[in-house]
Design a protein around this motif. Structure first.
Motif, PDB file in Angstrom:
ATOM      1  N   ARG A  93      71.528 -27.721  -3.144  1.00 18.29           N
ATOM      2  CA  ARG A  93      72.973 -27.762  -2.879  1.00 18.29           C
ATOM      3  C   ARG A  93      73.676 -26.540  -3.451  1.00 18.29           C
ATOM      4  N   PHE A  94      73.223 -26.054  -4.590  1.00 19.55           N
ATOM      5  CA  PHE A  94      73.798 -24.838  -5.182  1.00 19.55           C
ATOM      6  C   PHE A  94      73.643 -23.664  -4.224  1.00 19.55           C
ATOM      7  N   ILE A  95      72.441 -23.469  -3.707  1.00 23.20           N
ATOM      8  CA  ILE A  95      72.183 -22.362  -2.777  1.00 23.20           C
ATOM      9  C   ILE A  95      72.952 -22.565  -1.472  1.00 23.20           C
ATOM     10  N   MET A  96      72.977 -23.816  -0.972  1.00 20.88           N
ATOM     11  CA  MET A  96      73.656 -24.104   0.293  1.00 20.88           C
ATOM     12  C   MET A  96      75.151 -23.779   0.205  1.00 20.88           C
ATOM     13  N   HIS A  97      75.804 -24.221  -0.846  1.00 19.73           N
ATOM     14  CA  HIS A  97      77.243 -23.959  -0.986  1.00 19.73           C
ATOM     15  C   HIS A  97      77.521 -22.481  -1.235  1.00 19.73           C
ATOM     16  N   LEU A  98      76.622 -21.833  -1.944  1.00 18.75           N
ATOM     17  CA  LEU A  98      76.791 -20.399  -2.189  1.00 18.75           C
ATOM     18  C   LEU A  98      76.693 -19.612  -0.889  1.00 18.75           C
ATOM     19  N   VAL A  99      75.764 -19.980  -0.019  1.00 16.34           N
ATOM     20  CA  VAL A  99      75.605 -19.291   1.270  1.00 16.34           C
ATOM     21  C   VAL A  99      76.778 -19.620   2.199  1.00 16.34           C
ATOM     22  N   LEU A 100      77.229 -20.894   2.181  1.00 18.96           N
ATOM     23  CA  LEU A 100      78.326 -21.292   3.068  1.00 18.96           C
ATOM     24  C   LEU A 100      79.668 -20.660   2.674  1.00 18.96           C
ATOM     25  N   CYS A 101      79.834 -20.305   1.416  1.00 18.30           N
ATOM     26  CA  CYS A 101      81.138 -19.782   0.992  1.00 18.30           C
ATOM     27  C   CYS A 101      81.353 -18.321   1.391  1.00 18.30           C
ATOM     28  N   VAL A 102      80.291 -17.586   1.636  1.00 17.21           N
ATOM     29  CA  VAL A 102      80.435 -16.147   1.913  1.00 17.21           C
ATOM     30  C   VAL A 102      81.207 -15.871   3.203  1.00 17.21           C
ATOM     31  N   PRO A 103      80.833 -16.422   4.370  1.00 17.98           N
ATOM     32  CA  PRO A 103      81.606 -16.124   5.583  1.00 17.98           C
ATOM     33  C   PRO A 103      83.027 -16.678   5.548  1.00 17.98           C
ATOM     34  N   ALA A 104      83.253 -17.688   4.730  1.00 16.26           N
ATOM     35  CA  ALA A 104      84.598 -18.262   4.657  1.00 16.26           C
ATOM     36  C   ALA A 104      85.578 -17.319   3.964  1.00 16.26           C
ATOM     37  N   CYS A 105      85.077 -16.329   3.265  1.00 14.20           N
ATOM     38  CA  CYS A 105      85.957 -15.394   2.547  1.00 14.20           C
ATOM     39  C   CYS A 105      86.360 -14.181   3.395  1.00 14.20           C
ATOM     40  N   PHE A 106      86.029 -14.160   4.682  1.00 17.35           N
ATOM     41  CA  PHE A 106      86.328 -13.002   5.515  1.00 17.35           C
ATOM     42  C   PHE A 106      87.735 -12.988   6.080  1.00 17.35           C
ATOM     43  N   ILE A 107      88.409 -14.148   6.191  1.00 16.90           N
ATOM     44  CA  ILE A 107      89.807 -14.146   6.634  1.00 16.90           C
ATOM     45  C   ILE A 107      90.631 -14.911   5.612  1.00 16.90           C
ATOM     46  N   LEU A 108      91.901 -14.614   5.612  1.00 17.32           N
ATOM     47  CA  LEU A 108      92.793 -15.180   4.607  1.00 17.32           C
ATOM     48  C   LEU A 108      92.931 -16.691   4.730  1.00 17.32           C
ATOM     49  N   ALA A 109      92.884 -17.214   5.944  1.00 14.58           N
ATOM     50  CA  ALA A 109      93.106 -18.643   6.142  1.00 14.58           C
ATOM     51  C   ALA A 109      92.011 -19.496   5.506  1.00 14.58           C
ATOM     52  N   THR A 110      90.791 -19.014   5.491  1.00 12.37           N
ATOM     53  CA  THR A 110      89.686 -19.794   4.929  1.00 12.37           C
ATOM     54  C   THR A 110      89.256 -19.287   3.553  1.00 12.37           C
ATOM     55  N   LEU A 111      89.978 -18.337   2.998  1.00 14.24           N
ATOM     56  CA  LEU A 111      89.611 -17.761   1.704  1.00 14.24           C
ATOM     57  C   LEU A 111      89.644 -18.814   0.590  1.00 14.24           C
ATOM     58  N   LEU A 112      90.683 -19.643   0.551  1.00 12.96           N
ATOM     59  CA  LEU A 112      90.783 -20.653  -0.503  1.00 12.96           C
ATOM     60  C   LEU A 112      89.627 -21.658  -0.414  1.00 12.96           C
ATOM     61  N   GLY A 113      89.261 -22.053   0.797  1.00 17.28           N
ATOM     62  CA  GLY A 113      88.113 -22.946   0.965  1.00 17.28           C
ATOM     63  C   GLY A 113      86.817 -22.293   0.521  1.00 17.28           C
ATOM     64  N   GLY A 114      86.670 -21.010   0.789  1.00 17.79           N
ATOM     65  CA  GLY A 114      85.477 -20.284   0.351  1.00 17.79           C
ATOM     66  C   GLY A 114      85.386 -20.182  -1.159  1.00 17.79           C
TER      67      GLY A 114
END
Length: 175
Positions: A93-114
Motif C-alpha cells: 500500500r505504501f508503494i501503491m499510494h506513492l505511485v498514485l500520487c505522482v500524476p495527481a500533482c501535475f495539475i492544480l485541481a488534483t494537487l491537494l489530493g496528490g
C-alpha cells in the motif's frame, strides 16, 4: 505505567479515504474547469475511486478488538481478503499510494489530493516498518454457545405476581 501503542494503519486508512474524496472532487473540478491537462482530472477521478475501493474497509485493531465497521464494508472486505498478501501488506500500500500520487500533482485541481496521498503513503510506510498488517473485520464466523441457549430456559423459582383487585376497608360492604 504502560505505554500505549499507536496503530499507524488506522490513521493511514482514514487519511486514505479522505484523500480519495479530495482526489475525486479535484478531478471533477479539473474536468469541469477545463484546465490545461484536464486528462489528469480523469486520472484523479479514476485513482480516487480505486483508492476508495481499496481503503474503504477498515482493518481489525491489534490492541482493542472493538473495531467499528463502516457501512457495507463486508463485501469489499471479502474482495480484499481474497487478494491475499497483496492487499494485506502495508509495504504494498505504501508503494501503491506513492505511485498514485505522482500524476495527481501535475495539475492544480488534483494537487491537494496528490499531496494527501503522499502523506498517506508515508503513514503506511511507518505502519509497515512497525510490523502492522491488514486483517479483515467481521468475516470471522461467530461460534454459538449451545450452553448459553439452554441457560435461557431456566425454570422460574418464584411464582408470577397475582393481581388481587382493589383493597377494601373493613367498614365497606361487600357485594
Amino acid at each position: 505505567m504502560t505505554q500505549r501503542q499507536i496503530e499507524w494503519a488506522m490513521w493511514a486508512n482514514e487519511q486514505a479515504v479522505a484523500s480519495a474524496f479530495i482526489l475525486i472532487s479535484g478531478g471533477a473540478i479539473g474536468i469541469a474547469g477545463l484546465f490545461k491537462g484536464w486528462e489528469f482530472g480523469i486520472y484523479g477521478i479514476l485513482a480516487g475511486i480505486f483508492v476508495l475501493i481499496i481503503e474503504y474497509p477498515r482493518g481489525k485493531r491489534k490492541t482493542k478488538h472493538s473495531t467499528q465497521e463502516r457501512k457495507c464494508q463486508r463485501t469489499l472486505s471479502r474482495l480484499l481478503n481474497c487478494c491475499g498478501p497483496v492487499t494485506r501488506n502495508y509495504f504494498v500500500r505504501f508503494i501503491m499510494h506513492l505511485v498514485l500520487c505522482v500524476p495527481a500533482c501535475f495539475i492544480l485541481a488534483t494537487l491537494l489530493g496528490g499531496v494527501c496521498l503522499f502523506i498517506t503513503s508515508m503513514i503506511y510506510m511507518v505502519a509497515a516498518f512497525r510490523g502492522e498488517e491488514w486483517v479483515a473485520v467481521g468475516l470471522e464466523e461467530k461460534e454459538e454457545d449451545p450452553v448459553r441457549e439452554l441457560k435461557s430456559f431456566k425454570q422460574p423459582r418464584k411464582p408470577p405476581p397475582r393481581f388481587r383487585g382493589p383493597v377494601q376497608e373493613e367498614g365497606e360492604n361487600r357485594v
